[in-house]
Scaffold this motif. Structure first.
Motif, PDB file in Angstrom:
ATOM      1  N   GLY A  14      -2.474  39.535  24.976  1.00 45.01           N
ATOM      2  CA  GLY A  14      -3.237  38.653  25.853  1.00 45.01           C
ATOM      3  C   GLY A  14      -2.325  37.717  26.610  1.00 45.01           C
ATOM      4  N   SER A  15      -2.636  36.430  26.571  1.00 45.72           N
ATOM      5  CA  SER A  15      -1.791  35.427  27.222  1.00 45.72           C
ATOM      6  C   SER A  15      -1.900  34.121  26.458  1.00 45.72           C
ATOM      7  CB  SER A  15      -2.207  35.228  28.683  1.00 45.72           C
ATOM      8  OG  SER A  15      -3.508  34.709  28.760  1.00 45.72           O
ATOM      9  N   VAL A  16      -0.882  33.297  26.591  1.00 42.25           N
ATOM     10  CA  VAL A  16      -0.882  31.975  25.964  1.00 42.25           C
ATOM     11  C   VAL A  16      -0.570  30.963  27.056  1.00 42.25           C
ATOM     12  CG1 VAL A  16       0.101  30.468  24.206  1.00 42.25           C
ATOM     13  CG2 VAL A  16      -0.039  32.933  23.778  1.00 42.25           C
ATOM     14  N   ASP A  17      -1.484  30.011  27.225  1.00 41.79           N
ATOM     15  CA  ASP A  17      -1.271  28.934  28.187  1.00 41.79           C
ATOM     16  C   ASP A  17      -1.918  27.670  27.633  1.00 41.79           C
ATOM     17  OD1 ASP A  17      -4.029  29.161  28.695  1.00 41.79           O
ATOM     18  OD2 ASP A  17      -3.702  30.418  30.459  1.00 41.79           O
ATOM     19  N   PHE A  50       1.201  36.931  29.715  1.00 40.04           N
ATOM     20  CA  PHE A  50       1.730  35.657  30.195  1.00 40.04           C
ATOM     21  C   PHE A  50       1.987  34.759  29.001  1.00 40.04           C
ATOM     22  CE2 PHE A  50       1.089  31.232  31.551  1.00 40.04           C
ATOM     23  CZ  PHE A  50       2.063  31.143  32.529  1.00 40.04           C
ATOM     24  N   MET A  51       3.096  34.029  29.059  1.00 41.83           N
ATOM     25  CA  MET A  51       3.464  33.103  27.997  1.00 41.83           C
ATOM     26  C   MET A  51       3.969  31.828  28.652  1.00 41.83           C
ATOM     27  SD  MET A  51       5.959  33.951  24.818  1.00 41.83           S
ATOM     28  CE  MET A  51       6.364  32.749  23.585  1.00 41.83           C
ATOM     29  N   ALA A  52       3.137  30.790  28.640  1.00 39.82           N
ATOM     30  CA  ALA A  52       3.508  29.510  29.240  1.00 39.82           C
ATOM     31  C   ALA A  52       4.561  28.809  28.384  1.00 39.82           C
ATOM     32  CB  ALA A  52       2.273  28.624  29.378  1.00 39.82           C
ATOM     33  N   PHE A  56       6.304  28.606  24.045  1.00 42.51           N
ATOM     34  CA  PHE A  56       7.684  28.557  23.553  1.00 42.51           C
ATOM     35  C   PHE A  56       7.895  27.304  22.709  1.00 42.51           C
ATOM     36  CE2 PHE A  56       8.089  31.367  27.219  1.00 42.51           C
ATOM     37  CZ  PHE A  56       8.980  32.331  26.766  1.00 42.51           C
ATOM     38  N   ALA A  57       7.321  26.176  23.154  1.00 41.06           N
ATOM     39  CA  ALA A  57       7.465  24.910  22.425  1.00 41.06           C
ATOM     40  C   ALA A  57       6.906  25.027  21.010  1.00 41.06           C
ATOM     41  CB  ALA A  57       6.785  23.783  23.189  1.00 41.06           C
ATOM     42  N   VAL A  58       5.774  25.703  20.860  1.00 37.41           N
ATOM     43  CA  VAL A  58       5.190  25.907  19.537  1.00 37.41           C
ATOM     44  C   VAL A  58       6.159  26.684  18.648  1.00 37.41           C
ATOM     45  CG1 VAL A  58       3.354  27.114  18.275  1.00 37.41           C
ATOM     46  CG2 VAL A  58       2.796  25.734  20.294  1.00 37.41           C
TER      47      VAL A  58
END
Length: 119
Positions: A14-17, A50-52, A56-58
């Motif tokens: 999926g995507s993470v935003d 998509f990976m916002a 990455f911060a998580v």
């Protein structure tokens, strides 16, 4: 999630935003809780569209907790943009990065993840 020896592998799709980063944080946290030393905990994001940067911060935040427990958190992505983000923002020191899961499973740890107590 799947186990491969002492490694715990998580496949993401999926995507993470910003709209779903709380769910991402919970899922990564749950995976980290069940990961066991000597690890690693492998987060395979090859299936993400998509990976916002918040995603990455998580991973960086969770990586610190994993290191304290002797577990190396590893990010896997075959997308060149992910590698560029890791390099550009300087998080390559916080977590391992590879293009494939096999690269991680066959690789020796790049950095000492901290002390590991003998059981």
């Amino acid at each position: 999630m799947e186990r491969r020896g002492s490694a715990l592998l998580v496949h993401a799709g999926g995507s993470v935003d910003a709209s779903n980063v709380a769910v991402w944080r919970r899922l990564i946290g749950e995976a980290a809780e069940v990961a066991t030393a000597p690890g690693p905990l492998i987060i395979d994001t090859s299936g993400l569209e998509f990976m916002a940067i918040c995603a990455f911060a998580v991973l960086v935040e969770e990586s610190a907790g994993c290191r304290r427990r002797g577990i190396r958190l590893c990010l896997v992505s075959g997308q060149r943009i992910a590698a560029r983000v890791v390099d550009a923002v300087g998080i390559d020191a916080a977590l391992s990065f590879a293009a494939t899961v096999d690269d991680i499973l066959g690789a020796a740890p790049r950095d000492d993840p901290g002390s590991v107590r003998d059981g």
